[in-house]
Design a protein around this motif. Structure first.
Motif, PDB file in Angstrom:
ATOM      1  N   LYS A  95      -2.220   1.138  -5.596  1.00 54.42           N
ATOM      2  CA  LYS A  95      -2.411   1.336  -4.196  1.00 54.42           C
ATOM      3  C   LYS A  95      -0.891   1.252  -3.521  1.00 54.42           C
ATOM      4  O   LYS A  95      -0.512   2.215  -2.771  1.00 54.42           O
ATOM      5  CB  LYS A  95      -3.327   0.098  -3.331  1.00 54.42           C
ATOM      6  CG  LYS A  95      -4.457   0.421  -3.911  1.00 54.42           C
ATOM      7  CD  LYS A  95      -5.344  -0.973  -3.280  1.00 54.42           C
ATOM      8  CE  LYS A  95      -4.890  -2.418  -3.682  1.00 54.42           C
ATOM      9  NZ  LYS A  95      -5.269  -2.496  -5.285  1.00 54.42           N
ATOM     10  N   THR A  96      -0.189   0.268  -3.837  1.00 51.29           N
ATOM     11  CA  THR A  96       1.271   0.175  -3.559  1.00 51.29           C
ATOM     12  C   THR A  96       2.050   1.337  -3.784  1.00 51.29           C
ATOM     13  O   THR A  96       2.793   1.724  -2.947  1.00 51.29           O
ATOM     14  CB  THR A  96       1.758  -1.243  -3.973  1.00 51.29           C
ATOM     15  OG1 THR A  96       0.838  -2.270  -3.550  1.00 51.29           O
ATOM     16  CG2 THR A  96       3.056  -1.552  -3.356  1.00 51.29           C
ATOM     17  N   THR A  97       1.939   1.816  -5.220  1.00 55.95           N
ATOM     18  CA  THR A  97       2.665   2.925  -5.484  1.00 55.95           C
ATOM     19  C   THR A  97       2.241   4.064  -4.981  1.00 55.95           C
ATOM     20  O   THR A  97       3.217   4.642  -4.507  1.00 55.95           O
ATOM     21  CB  THR A  97       2.333   2.886  -6.970  1.00 55.95           C
ATOM     22  OG1 THR A  97       2.588   1.737  -7.807  1.00 55.95           O
ATOM     23  CG2 THR A  97       3.521   3.861  -7.635  1.00 55.95           C
ATOM     24  N   ALA A 128       6.025  -1.694   0.690  1.00 57.95           N
ATOM     25  CA  ALA A 128       4.694  -2.511   1.028  1.00 57.95           C
ATOM     26  C   ALA A 128       4.900  -4.004   0.373  1.00 57.95           C
ATOM     27  O   ALA A 128       4.701  -4.806   1.084  1.00 57.95           O
ATOM     28  CB  ALA A 128       3.553  -1.880   0.530  1.00 57.95           C
ATOM     29  N   ASP A 129       5.347  -4.105  -0.829  1.00 58.04           N
ATOM     30  CA  ASP A 129       5.661  -5.344  -1.535  1.00 58.04           C
ATOM     31  C   ASP A 129       6.874  -6.010  -1.347  1.00 58.04           C
ATOM     32  O   ASP A 129       7.859  -6.116  -2.184  1.00 58.04           O
ATOM     33  CB  ASP A 129       5.124  -5.373  -3.013  1.00 58.04           C
ATOM     34  CG  ASP A 129       3.824  -5.285  -3.246  1.00 58.04           C
ATOM     35  OD1 ASP A 129       2.862  -5.166  -2.384  1.00 58.04           O
ATOM     36  OD2 ASP A 129       3.456  -5.233  -4.503  1.00 58.04           O
ATOM     37  N   PHE A 130       7.068  -6.371   0.170  1.00 56.24           N
ATOM     38  CA  PHE A 130       8.386  -6.736   0.491  1.00 56.24           C
ATOM     39  C   PHE A 130       8.748  -8.537   0.304  1.00 56.24           C
ATOM     40  O   PHE A 130       9.826  -8.954   0.339  1.00 56.24           O
ATOM     41  CB  PHE A 130       8.915  -6.360   1.971  1.00 56.24           C
ATOM     42  CG  PHE A 130       7.916  -6.911   2.874  1.00 56.24           C
ATOM     43  CD1 PHE A 130       8.217  -8.168   3.465  1.00 56.24           C
ATOM     44  CD2 PHE A 130       6.969  -6.260   3.319  1.00 56.24           C
ATOM     45  CE1 PHE A 130       7.241  -8.612   4.758  1.00 56.24           C
ATOM     46  CE2 PHE A 130       5.850  -6.321   4.320  1.00 56.24           C
ATOM     47  CZ  PHE A 130       6.125  -7.816   4.917  1.00 56.24           C
ATOM     48  N   HIS A 176       2.898  -8.333  -7.583  1.00 55.28           N
ATOM     49  CA  HIS A 176       1.063  -7.696  -6.943  1.00 55.28           C
ATOM     50  C   HIS A 176       1.581  -8.063  -5.645  1.00 55.28           C
ATOM     51  O   HIS A 176       2.253  -8.913  -4.985  1.00 55.28           O
ATOM     52  CB  HIS A 176       0.556  -8.835  -7.503  1.00 55.28           C
ATOM     53  CG  HIS A 176       0.109  -8.439  -9.038  1.00 55.28           C
ATOM     54  ND1 HIS A 176      -0.353  -7.207  -9.236  1.00 55.28           N
ATOM     55  CD2 HIS A 176       0.115  -9.045 -10.061  1.00 55.28           C
ATOM     56  CE1 HIS A 176      -0.775  -7.209 -10.605  1.00 55.28           C
ATOM     57  NE2 HIS A 176      -0.257  -8.173 -11.202  1.00 55.28           N
ATOM     58  N   SER A 177       0.704  -7.191  -4.952  1.00 54.02           N
ATOM     59  CA  SER A 177       0.724  -7.360  -3.531  1.00 54.02           C
ATOM     60  C   SER A 177      -0.237  -8.585  -3.209  1.00 54.02           C
ATOM     61  O   SER A 177      -1.188  -8.927  -3.887  1.00 54.02           O
ATOM     62  CB  SER A 177      -0.350  -6.003  -2.851  1.00 54.02           C
ATOM     63  OG  SER A 177       0.451  -4.907  -2.987  1.00 54.02           O
ATOM     64  N   LEU A 178       0.346  -9.559  -2.375  1.00 54.96           N
ATOM     65  CA  LEU A 178      -0.806 -10.630  -1.864  1.00 54.96           C
ATOM     66  C   LEU A 178      -1.217 -10.652  -0.541  1.00 54.96           C
ATOM     67  O   LEU A 178      -1.738 -11.507  -0.083  1.00 54.96           O
ATOM     68  CB  LEU A 178       0.347 -11.902  -2.317  1.00 54.96           C
ATOM     69  CG  LEU A 178       0.981 -12.101  -3.481  1.00 54.96           C
ATOM     70  CD1 LEU A 178       1.974 -13.134  -3.699  1.00 54.96           C
ATOM     71  CD2 LEU A 178      -0.038 -12.397  -4.487  1.00 54.96           C
ATOM     72  N   VAL A 235      -2.597   0.884   5.841  1.00 58.11           N
ATOM     73  CA  VAL A 235      -2.693  -0.935   5.385  1.00 58.11           C
ATOM     74  C   VAL A 235      -2.833  -0.819   4.140  1.00 58.11           C
ATOM     75  O   VAL A 235      -3.861  -0.488   3.583  1.00 58.11           O
ATOM     76  CB  VAL A 235      -3.513  -1.528   6.388  1.00 58.11           C
ATOM     77  CG1 VAL A 235      -3.214  -3.012   6.228  1.00 58.11           C
ATOM     78  CG2 VAL A 235      -3.727  -1.213   7.862  1.00 58.11           C
ATOM     79  N   ASP A 236      -1.686  -1.165   3.232  1.00 55.67           N
ATOM     80  CA  ASP A 236      -1.825  -1.638   1.887  1.00 55.67           C
ATOM     81  C   ASP A 236      -2.175  -3.086   1.645  1.00 55.67           C
ATOM     82  O   ASP A 236      -2.009  -3.976   2.367  1.00 55.67           O
ATOM     83  CB  ASP A 236      -0.513  -1.386   1.185  1.00 55.67           C
ATOM     84  CG  ASP A 236      -0.366  -1.651  -0.232  1.00 55.67           C
ATOM     85  OD1 ASP A 236      -1.580  -1.263  -0.922  1.00 55.67           O
ATOM     86  OD2 ASP A 236       0.449  -1.911  -0.735  1.00 55.67           O
ATOM     87  N   THR A 237      -3.476  -3.187   0.944  1.00 54.54           N
ATOM     88  CA  THR A 237      -3.828  -4.466   0.690  1.00 54.54           C
ATOM     89  C   THR A 237      -3.884  -5.210  -0.768  1.00 54.54           C
ATOM     90  O   THR A 237      -3.832  -4.154  -1.512  1.00 54.54           O
ATOM     91  CB  THR A 237      -5.546  -4.323   1.006  1.00 54.54           C
ATOM     92  OG1 THR A 237      -6.149  -3.359   0.258  1.00 54.54           O
ATOM     93  CG2 THR A 237      -5.746  -3.778   2.585  1.00 54.54           C
ATOM     94  N   PRO A 238      -4.044  -6.129  -0.993  1.00 54.50           N
ATOM     95  CA  PRO A 238      -4.109  -6.972  -2.394  1.00 54.50           C
ATOM     96  C   PRO A 238      -5.280  -6.745  -2.710  1.00 54.50           C
ATOM     97  O   PRO A 238      -6.450  -6.558  -2.095  1.00 54.50           O
ATOM     98  CB  PRO A 238      -3.723  -8.255  -1.949  1.00 54.50           C
ATOM     99  CG  PRO A 238      -4.153  -8.499  -0.466  1.00 54.50           C
ATOM    100  CD  PRO A 238      -4.176  -7.600   0.259  1.00 54.50           C
TER     101      PRO A 238
HETATM  102 MG   LIG Z   1      -0.239  -3.716  -4.448  1.00 55.95          MG
END
Ligand SMILES: [Mg+2]
Ligand SMILES: Nc1nc2c(ncn2[C@@H]2O[C@H](COP(=O)(O)OP(=O)(O)O)[C@@H](O)[C@H]2O)c(=O)[nH]1
Length: 683
Positions: free
Chosen positions: A22-24, A49-51, A60-62, A79-82
């Protein structure tokens, strides 16, 4: 900065299992539309997104991250989600801010648990749904098989809207395009399947189609929207976030086919309180009163509180005065921000469909409604349903004197994340932190040490048992002391009654004729409430009890607050003893993901521990999700057990289901332990 009208806005949440890409993919969408010049990578900690520092180190997205893509005269709020079960709270919140839920599935790993969960949630919220198959570039992927698995898991309404071709290096449209070449099914067949599905929602179009055998793409738009809105069609798109294949086509789908904010199913708002609350629909009209919903709160040690909201009605500018929920005092927006991950730029106005943020407003809470109408009261949304966290640790500061800071920091974290709970165990005087899983707990503790420099000791907490009563009973106490000068006098008669499970505590003053003077009633209540926190039979909080104080006596000189606190407390204890008190134990829902071959072992283990299996779902060939119910105490050490049963291939999550009377043996054991510990204290 350009302003976009509502019809030119799209709102999309990227949801699905961690690792699906998702983040990519968000990065690829930003790159393709020229929002960024170079694509960052999750592995290097350079994505938009993963800042967050912790996200960069964990790769990883948290948290949910808010981004926007401007392309083809359209603004897409993303909206990018974990995607780990532990962080689902953030993803559920994001679903409330968008028209479209894009469920990302990795072509390598297939349909996984979070993707199925999100499909369900989005369906319940009546969002338009889209399945994105990512990683079509990867080796050894079998896309036709995956499509079949997607249809088996999510329904036959999942139909490709484009198809991979040239060995996954390209993607061809099959909505506008009635023919062409692809890697698996023929474009003509896929096109036909789509049209067949879409015309089903429009009778006239259906008969036209049957007559002519073909429908022009232009005529398909309205029924397509309708089919999406009714969940009659779930388009499937293919992409590679890594090579960029299919990304332009995905942007096209979002711009040309995803619903704009006037075409979706907006969530309902409510006016008024309790059962009399009236539901009403927002209208995506920029000229009406403002209605916006805060779906995310960020508490930054430097910038303070940031409230991220979705506008449903009206227009917000920097001069708008906004009320927060039931608050009486409006605040002026001042600065209105458009977010791009960790960065923000000021925007002049936010219209229906926009996602924007305001800073430094302390009263803004997660899930609150912002509005600008002076005469409207109690405007709210139906509260989001979050899983109740059960994974706990008891925490104590390493350094004495850090207690207050820990409490402040935890307070901030709770403001950001509705799936964190902090409890105080009055009997052991422990602070207990509860989260959705091990990863979740670890991320909180790591944030406390890395970001806030707090060193903490952790220990397994007690099982959060509760106490309650099962019968009505009377209680009485006379508190009388004569020590030298002034005495203490207070007398309380009360009745206790069990209430329905979950109904909580109720205190009723039914005295007449001032037998207990008005000013002392709070003292009686205080005495009673002292018992609530520590319980009466086993040292656990007492719940679901009604206390009715119906008689008492006072003394014109000797009656004092302390006397009534003590009389209230002891009268209550007296009553509880006669009211057949019991211990309640927490029952949790567990969800285990494991190889299919382990199903028997898992079920056997659960039933030998007073648990049961309530259902199973096949996720992908050979992998199964087993849901069950079990007492929390029986699941102590479950992760080690699961590991040995599944050879390390299983994972599980749990949340509170309900409380039930504990079995008699356990009741006795807990009561005995409690008596012993009390005796120790007294010795
Ligand atoms: Mg992610
Ligand atoms: N081969 C391949 N790898 C990808 C693709 N998209 C993402 N990845 C990799 O998959 C991993 C997880 O990606 P990430 O974007 O963090 O997934 P998320 O958890 O869904 O946000 C990373 O190592 C990415 O580099 C893709 O299209 N193809």
């Amino acid at each position: 900065m350009a302003n976009y009208v509502t019809e030119h806005i799209r709102t999309v949440a990227l949801v699905g299992q961690g690792g699906a890409g998702k983040t990519t993919l968000a990065e690829a969408l930003l790159l393709k539309s020229g929002m960024i010049k170079e694509a960052g990578a999750v592995e290097r900690g350079t994505t938009v997104a993963d800042f967050d520092p912790l996200e960069k180190s964990w790769q990883h997205s948290l948290r949910a991250s808010v981004l926007h893509v401007d392309t083809q005269d359209t603004r897409i709020h993303l909206v990018d989600t974990p995607g780990f079960p532990d962080f689902l709270g953030q993803a559920i919140g994001a679903l409330d801010a968008v028209e479209t839920a894009a469920v990302v599935v990795s072509a390598q790993s297939g349909v996984e648990m979070v993707a199925s969960r999100m499909m369900d949630w989005a369906g319940k919220r009546r969002l338009c749904r889209l399945v994105i198959v990512n990683k079509i570039d990867a080796e050894n992927v079998d896309l036709p098989k995956l499509l079949a698995a997607i249809q088996a898991a999510f329904g036959r309404e999942c139909l490709p809207i484009n198809l991979p071709s040239a060995g996954g290096t390209k993607v061809v449209d099959c909505f506008f395009n009635p023919d062409g070449e692809s890697d698996f099914s023929s474009v003509a067949d896929a096109h036909r399947a789509l049209v067949d599905q879409v015309v089903e929602v429009d009778e006239e179009l259906m008969s036209l189609y049957l007559e002519q055998g073909e429908i022009e793409a232009g005529q398909l738009h309205a029924p397509f929207e309708k089919a999406l809105r009714e969940g009659h069609l779930v388009p499937v798109c293919f992409v590679s976030a890594k090579t960029g294949a299919g990304v332009a086509q995905l942007l096209d789908v979002l711009v040309k086919l995803a619903p704009n904010p006037t075409e979706g199913n907006p969530p309902l708002f409510f006016k008024g309180e309790g059962d009399t609350a009236q539901e009403f629909r927002s209208e995506p009209d920029p000229k009406k009163h403002v209605l916006a919903h805060v779906f995310k709160v960020v508490v930054d040690p430097f910038v303070g509180k940031l409230g991220v909201f979705r506008v449903y009605q009206g227009t917000v500018t920097k001069d708008t005065q906004l009320f927060i929920g039931d608050g009486r005092k409006p605040f002026k927006v001042g600065h209105l921000f458009l977010l791009q991950g960790g960065k923000s730029v000021e925007m002049d106005r936010a219209v229906p469909g926009d996602i924007a943020a305001v800073a430094k407003v302390d009263e803004i809470d997660f899930d609150c409604v912002l509005h600008d109408s002076h005469d409207e009261d109690h405007i709210h949304m139906r509260p989001l349903e979050f899983p109740v966290p059960m994974h706990g640790v008891a925490i104590t500061p390493k350094k004495r004197g850090d207690e207050q800071r820990i409490s402040d920091v935890l307070h901030r974290m709770i403001a950001e994340d509705p799936t964190i709970v902090v409890e105080h165990d009055a009997t052991t005087n422990e602070t207990v932190l509860r989260a959705l899983g091990d990863l979740h707990l670890r991320s909180i503790l790591e944030r406390m040490s890395a970001q806030f420099k707090l060193e903490i000791d952790t220990r397994p907490p007690r099982i959060p048992y509760r106490e309650t009563i099962t019968a009505n009973a009377e209680g009485f106490h006379r508190h009388k002391k004569q020590t030298g000068g002034a005495g203490q006098f207070g007398e309380v008669s009360l009745r206790v009654e069990p209430r329905q499970r979950g109904a909580g505590f109720e205190f009723v003053d039914a005295t007449k004729g001032g037998v207990i003077p008005h000013q002392f009633m709070p003292a009686v209540q205080k005495g009673v409430e002292q018992v609530l926190a520590t319980g009466a039979v086993a040292g656990f909080p007492l719940q679901d009890v009604r206390v009715i104080v119906h008689d008492g006596k006072h003394h014109p000189v000797d009656s004092k607050e302390v006397a009534f606190v003590s009389a209230g407390k002891k009268a209550f204890l007296d009553a509880i003893e006669k009211a057949r008190p019991i211990v309640l134990e927490p029952i949790v829902t567990v969800e285990v993901i494991c190889p299919e071959g382990n199903t028997g072992d898992i079920a056997g283990d659960l039933s030998s521990r007073r648990g049961q299996v309530t259902g199973t779902t096949g996720l992908q060939p050979g992998v199964i999700a087993i849901s069950g119910l079990a007492p929390l105490v029986e699941l102590e050490g479950y992760s080690a057990r699961l590991k040995s049963v599944t050879g390390g291939h299983g994972s599980y999550s749990m949340q509170l289901s309900h409380y039930e009377p504990a079995p008699p043996m356990l009741q006795q054991q807990l009561a005995t332990e409690f008596k012993k510990s009390r005796k120790h204290e007294e010795d």
